[in-house]
Design a protein around this motif. Structure first.
Motif, PDB file in Angstrom:
ATOM      1  N   VAL A 115      -2.721 -14.700   9.000  1.00 25.25           N
ATOM      2  CA  VAL A 115      -3.783 -14.464   8.399  1.00 25.25           C
ATOM      3  C   VAL A 115      -3.305 -13.787   6.981  1.00 25.25           C
ATOM      4  O   VAL A 115      -2.872 -12.894   6.886  1.00 25.25           O
ATOM      5  CB  VAL A 115      -4.806 -13.704   9.078  1.00 25.25           C
ATOM      6  N   ALA A 165     -12.182 -20.006   0.640  1.00 20.48           N
ATOM      7  CA  ALA A 165     -13.143 -19.143   1.394  1.00 20.48           C
ATOM      8  C   ALA A 165     -13.253 -19.517   2.796  1.00 20.48           C
ATOM      9  O   ALA A 165     -13.145 -18.758   3.773  1.00 20.48           O
ATOM     10  CB  ALA A 165     -14.398 -18.447   0.987  1.00 20.48           C
ATOM     11  N   THR A 166     -13.582 -20.796   2.964  1.00 24.69           N
ATOM     12  CA  THR A 166     -13.778 -21.427   4.328  1.00 24.69           C
ATOM     13  C   THR A 166     -12.637 -21.400   5.152  1.00 24.69           C
ATOM     14  O   THR A 166     -12.786 -21.197   6.472  1.00 24.69           O
ATOM     15  CB  THR A 166     -14.468 -23.036   4.190  1.00 24.69           C
ATOM     16  N   ASP A 167     -11.386 -21.869   4.419  1.00 22.13           N
ATOM     17  CA  ASP A 167     -10.434 -21.846   5.189  1.00 22.13           C
ATOM     18  C   ASP A 167      -9.822 -20.591   5.758  1.00 22.13           C
ATOM     19  O   ASP A 167      -9.246 -20.410   6.768  1.00 22.13           O
ATOM     20  CB  ASP A 167      -9.045 -22.403   4.008  1.00 22.13           C
ATOM     21  N   GLU A 168      -9.840 -19.443   4.787  1.00 20.78           N
ATOM     22  CA  GLU A 168      -9.621 -18.125   5.518  1.00 20.78           C
ATOM     23  C   GLU A 168     -10.385 -17.599   6.575  1.00 20.78           C
ATOM     24  O   GLU A 168      -9.873 -17.047   7.401  1.00 20.78           O
ATOM     25  CB  GLU A 168      -9.688 -17.201   4.087  1.00 20.78           C
ATOM     26  N   GLN A 169     -11.698 -18.144   6.458  1.00 26.55           N
ATOM     27  CA  GLN A 169     -12.479 -17.671   7.502  1.00 26.55           C
ATOM     28  C   GLN A 169     -11.913 -18.421   8.794  1.00 26.55           C
ATOM     29  O   GLN A 169     -12.033 -17.777   9.808  1.00 26.55           O
ATOM     30  CB  GLN A 169     -13.886 -18.052   7.138  1.00 26.55           C
ATOM     31  N   ARG A 170     -11.844 -19.735   8.898  1.00 26.80           N
ATOM     32  CA  ARG A 170     -11.145 -20.398   9.973  1.00 26.80           C
ATOM     33  C   ARG A 170     -10.016 -20.001  10.384  1.00 26.80           C
ATOM     34  O   ARG A 170      -9.820 -19.749  11.859  1.00 26.80           O
ATOM     35  CB  ARG A 170     -10.944 -21.755   9.506  1.00 26.80           C
ATOM     36  N   ARG A 171      -8.965 -19.465   9.583  1.00 27.61           N
ATOM     37  CA  ARG A 171      -7.777 -18.920  10.228  1.00 27.61           C
ATOM     38  C   ARG A 171      -7.975 -17.621  10.917  1.00 27.61           C
ATOM     39  O   ARG A 171      -7.296 -17.290  11.791  1.00 27.61           O
ATOM     40  CB  ARG A 171      -6.880 -18.723   8.859  1.00 27.61           C
ATOM     41  N   ARG A 172      -8.869 -16.705  10.307  1.00 26.71           N
ATOM     42  CA  ARG A 172      -9.123 -15.327  10.973  1.00 26.71           C
ATOM     43  C   ARG A 172      -9.760 -15.860  12.449  1.00 26.71           C
ATOM     44  O   ARG A 172      -9.423 -15.298  13.453  1.00 26.71           O
ATOM     45  CB  ARG A 172     -10.073 -14.765  10.125  1.00 26.71           C
ATOM     46  N   ARG A 173     -10.725 -16.891  12.539  1.00 22.37           N
ATOM     47  CA  ARG A 173     -11.209 -17.180  13.930  1.00 22.37           C
ATOM     48  C   ARG A 173     -10.341 -17.469  14.584  1.00 22.37           C
ATOM     49  O   ARG A 173     -10.267 -17.359  16.046  1.00 22.37           O
ATOM     50  CB  ARG A 173     -12.250 -18.096  13.556  1.00 22.37           C
ATOM     51  N   GLU A 203     -14.843 -22.332  -2.695  1.00 17.55           N
ATOM     52  CA  GLU A 203     -15.752 -22.344  -1.415  1.00 17.55           C
ATOM     53  C   GLU A 203     -14.821 -22.860  -0.371  1.00 17.55           C
ATOM     54  O   GLU A 203     -14.760 -22.355   0.537  1.00 17.55           O
ATOM     55  CB  GLU A 203     -16.772 -23.391  -1.709  1.00 17.55           C
TER      56      GLU A 203
END
Length: 539
Positions: free
Chosen positions: A311, A257-265, A254
């Motif tokens: 990313v 996945a949150t870290d990857e979403q943050r990096r993309r944002r 979990e």
């Protein structure tokens, strides 16, 4: 404890890990994860002291048990049981006790008294090391890892690669165990469930979950990671960095996945701001009086983007497709009355088989029944004691060895593939290797420095280039990440030639959709049925 400070690892000029500090304490059970080729095996080997970092230092306080992916060679004449007992020096102690016992039977008087005194001193030291209770403990560990007494009584050279690896795992676990269960040993385990049956994997999960020392595990067995680890080290091949998560496996998934979403944002927002700055700079730059301000905006935009982490793109996977097999006769391969023994140990006898064009066969048997040995006899890598293998019209064999025996570790990726397909053009070969994720300087990398997953991909690339019409596959999904494994299974489904398969992977058998099964050690042949599917993990 193991401490790594300022650690930098490289594969050629490619940075795997840069300026990293790691600490492994007693009670840490770490899952070391990342895509194939990210540097997991290299990291573990360096932490074990069996490889040198490009920069930084490694210190270890206390014993370290290291299980590499490939079996250690060592002294192949040593008896397997003695190899396990050597973890605590018990093999030498038992040998010395036996020698003195023999001497005592032949001596008398003062010499007998001296020998008896020596025997007493040796027995006291033996008791200090755990004595016969420790020997029984070693036997329990071996039994739980699928190593029966008949295997433990054999020299290491007579064992299969999988059996030698299980002996090495038993040795490491025995050396790490103590009478009261406390241990300061650090265990570094690279794919420890390879070659284990279902019951042994379940036992190993429980053992590691309760182990009080430190553990670092590389594994594609998600159930093992979920049951054991309380920390995760993610080795990011894109950034050359290691992200540490002090949490369980499920919570890590979990958080990751949150870290990857943050990096993309963050990347998207930064690129948006940088684009606006560049546009504004372009407008101001047209005016001489505002050129300095425009230049500052350009530098700010560049700094804004460069300061962000890359990313992580979706992991690439090998594009595995077996080509149409070369033409062959109706029955390209037959064998009659095959038998094999190592010394007084008979592995199997009287095995007959006929591999028809396009047929699909699974070799099934418990560990040590001779599955790998039979494949080697069929493939011509070993000679049978009796019987013969007869090639049919147009036979073209492709052999995948579970221990990557077909790969020369001293030759490069390019040289290994070239030797497997000498008639293939250079550009075609580069395209093939590129599809298997080997390109650029990796083509000049010695095969011995590849990870287990990379070796598997290299061996599969050689098979693809061969246009074989009969494939002999020994555990082809070992060491592969889930995405690459699915590619292999899909290639199996589509392949039009004949396949003889040895595997513990139920998914591989389902993908193959076999027609027949050969049961070892009896050599019985039967039509495939659902009841055999249930035996795959157990075998």
């Amino acid at each position: 404890m193991i401490t790594a400070t300022g650690l930098e690892l490289r594969a050629g000029t490619r940075i795997l890990l840069a300026d990293t500090t790691l600490r492994l304490h007693a009670g840490d059970r770490v899952g070391l994860v990342g895509r194939n080729g990210a540097g997991k095996t290299t990291t573990l080997r360096v932490l074990a002291g069996e490889g040198q970092p490009y920069a930084g230092s490694i210190t270890a306080t206390g014993p370290v048990g290291y299980l590499p992916q490939d079996p250690r060679e060592g002294d192949l004449d040593v008896i397997a049981k003695d190899r396990v007992l050597s973890a605590r020096g018990l093999d030498r102690m038992l040998s010395d006790l036996e020698k003195v016992q023999i001497q005592m039977a032949e001596l008398s008087g003062g010499q007998l008294e001296a020998a008896t005194a020596r025997y007493g001193r040796l027995e006291e030291r033996f008791s200090t090391l755990g004595g016969y209770a420790a020997e029984a403990e070693a036997a329990r560990i071996c039994s739980n890892l699928g190593l029966p007494d008949r295997v433990l009584a054999q020299p290491m050279r007579t064992l299969s690669g999988g059996q030698r690896r299980r002996v090495e795992l038993a040795r490491i676990l025995f050396g790490a165990s103590t009478e009261n269960g406390e241990s300061g040993t650090m265990l570094l385990l690279d794919e420890p469930t390879n070659h284990l049956d279902h019951d042994s994997i379940v036992w190993l999960r429980d053992y590691l979950r309760l182990f009080t020392g430190g553990v670092v595990i590389i594994s594609h067995d998600v159930d093992l990671l979920a049951a054991v680890v309380n920390k995760v080290w993610f080795l990011d091949a894109v950034r050359g960095e290691l992200d540490a998560y002090n949490m369980s496996w499920s919570r890590y998934l979990e958080a990751r996945a949150t870290d990857e979403q943050r990096r993309r944002r963050e990347r998207a927002n930064a690129e948006k701001k940088a684009s606006a700055l560049m546009q504004q700079a372009a407008k101001l730059g047209a005016k001489a009086t505002k050129a300095a301000a425009a230049h500052q905006m350009v530098r700010r935009a560049e700094k804004l983007v460069s300061s962000l982490d890359d990313v992580r793109v979706a992991d690439r996977v090998a594009k595995i497709r077996f080509p149409a097999p070369a033409p062959c006769g109706r029955t390209p391969l037959t064998a009659q009355n095959l038998s094999k023994a190592y010394g007084s140990l008979e592995v199997f006898a009287g095995v007959d088989l006929a591999i028809d064009k396009g047929s699909r066969v699974v070799i099934l048997g418990f560990n040590g029944a001779g599955k790998t040995t039979l494949l080697k006899l069929i493939g011509g890598l070993e000679k049978p004691d009796t019987g013969e293998v007869t090639p049919g019209h147009g036979l073209r064999l492709g052999y995948f060895a579970q221990e990557h025996d077909t790969i020369d570790p001293d030759r490069t990726v390019w040289e290994n593939t070239r030797s497997a397909s000498p008639d293939t053009g250079a550009q075609e070969l580069r395209n093939l290797l590129g599809a298997f994720m080997f390109k650029g300087e990796q083509l000049d990398q010695p095969a011995g420095t590849l990870s287990g997953g990379e070796k598997t991909r290299l061996a599969l690339a050689g098979l693809v280039s061969s246009a074989a019409n009969v494939l002999l596959l020994d555990e082809p999904t070992n060491n592969l990440d889930p995405a690459s494994r699915e590619q292999v299974l899909d290639a199996l489904r589509r392949y039009e030639g004949a396949v003889v398969l040895v595997t513990h992977d139920p998914g591989a058998v389902q993908a193959l959709a076999p027609e027949r099964v050969i049961l070892l050690p009896d050599g019985t042949e039967d039509h495939w049925s659902a009841e055999y599917q249930e035996l795959i993990e157990l075998a």
